[in-house]
Design a protein around this motif. Structure first.
Motif, mmCIF file in Angstrom:
data_model
loop_
_atom_site.group_PDB
_atom_site.id
_atom_site.type_symbol
_atom_site.label_atom_id
_atom_site.label_comp_id
_atom_site.label_asym_id
_atom_site.label_seq_id
_atom_site.Cartn_x
_atom_site.Cartn_y
_atom_site.Cartn_z
ATOM 1 N N LYS A 54 -28.947 47.991 -19.842
ATOM 2 C CA LYS A 54 -29.865 48.157 -20.968
ATOM 3 C C LYS A 54 -29.356 49.233 -21.928
ATOM 4 O O LYS A 54 -29.408 49.068 -23.149
ATOM 5 N N LEU A 55 -28.815 50.291 -21.352
ATOM 6 C CA LEU A 55 -28.311 51.401 -22.167
ATOM 7 C C LEU A 55 -27.175 50.947 -23.079
ATOM 8 O O LEU A 55 -27.120 51.280 -24.261
ATOM 9 N N TYR A 56 -26.251 50.157 -22.531
ATOM 10 C CA TYR A 56 -25.094 49.705 -23.309
ATOM 11 C C TYR A 56 -25.375 48.408 -24.069
ATOM 12 O O TYR A 56 -24.569 47.988 -24.892
ATOM 13 N N GLY A 57 -26.484 47.749 -23.764
ATOM 14 C CA GLY A 57 -26.844 46.522 -24.451
ATOM 15 C C GLY A 57 -25.940 45.350 -24.141
ATOM 16 O O GLY A 57 -25.826 44.414 -24.929
ATOM 17 N N ARG A 58 -25.272 45.426 -23.012
ATOM 18 C CA ARG A 58 -24.419 44.295 -22.607
ATOM 19 C C ARG A 58 -24.202 44.341 -21.100
ATOM 20 O O ARG A 58 -24.416 45.381 -20.468
ATOM 21 N N GLN A 59 -23.753 43.223 -20.565
ATOM 22 C CA GLN A 59 -23.488 43.144 -19.131
ATOM 23 C C GLN A 59 -22.217 43.919 -18.806
ATOM 24 O O GLN A 59 -21.224 43.808 -19.507
ATOM 25 N N LEU A 60 -22.257 44.728 -17.751
ATOM 26 C CA LEU A 60 -21.116 45.587 -17.452
ATOM 27 C C LEU A 60 -20.292 45.125 -16.252
ATOM 28 O O LEU A 60 -19.209 45.618 -16.027
ATOM 29 N N CYS A 61 -20.814 44.237 -15.464
ATOM 30 C CA CYS A 61 -20.019 43.714 -14.349
ATOM 31 C C CYS A 61 -20.365 42.230 -14.226
ATOM 32 O O CYS A 61 -19.751 41.398 -14.858
ATOM 33 N N GLY A 62 -21.352 41.907 -13.452
ATOM 34 C CA GLY A 62 -21.815 40.520 -13.376
ATOM 35 C C GLY A 62 -20.917 39.598 -12.569
ATOM 36 O O GLY A 62 -21.060 38.381 -12.639
ATOM 37 N N VAL A 63 -19.990 40.172 -11.793
ATOM 38 C CA VAL A 63 -19.076 39.343 -10.995
ATOM 39 C C VAL A 63 -19.864 38.493 -9.988
ATOM 40 O O VAL A 63 -19.571 37.316 -9.784
ATOM 41 N N CYS A 64 -20.885 39.104 -9.399
ATOM 42 C CA CYS A 64 -21.685 38.360 -8.413
ATOM 43 C C CYS A 64 -22.360 37.158 -9.074
ATOM 44 O O CYS A 64 -22.368 36.050 -8.529
#
Ligand code: SF4
Ligand code: SF4
Length: 90
Positions: A54-64
């Motif tokens: 939420k802080l960065y406004g984008r997905q930061l990993c999401g590998v799972c």
């Protein structure tokens, strides 16, 4: 943000337990009503997405999420804290 596994979609393949760099997922031990052992979450707040998405406004990993063959992993908005009236009885 909160990490959630959709138990109606998960088939217990445990691919998510293998790919997460933070080892958030552990193999589940108990079978649910459908006979599927849903992975358990080990301190999911450590997940980069849970903490910072939420802080960065984008997905930061999401590998799972990308790896899950059944689209069973997603993030949900956590409810803001709602104060409740507290009744004190003597
Ligand atoms: S990868 Fe998806 S289907 Fe497989 S155990 Fe994890 S959440 Fe369930
Ligand atoms: S988004 Fe990345 S760190 Fe978070 S649970 Fe999934 S694989 Fe692990």
């Amino acid at each position: 943000m909160k990490l959630a596994i959709d138990e109606t979609r998960c088939k217990g393949c445990n691919l998510c337990t293998k790919v997460c760099p933070y080892k958030i997922f552990r193999e589940g031990k108990r079978l649910n009503r459908k006979g599927v052992a849903i992975p358990e979450l080990d301190r999911p707040e450590r997940c980069a997405n849970c903490r910072l998405q939420k802080l960065y406004g984008r997905q930061l990993c999401g590998v799972c999420q990308l790896t899950c063959p059944d689209q069973a992993i997603h993030w949900i908005e956590e409810e803001p804290y709602e104060p409740h009236k507290v009744a004190i009885e003597y």
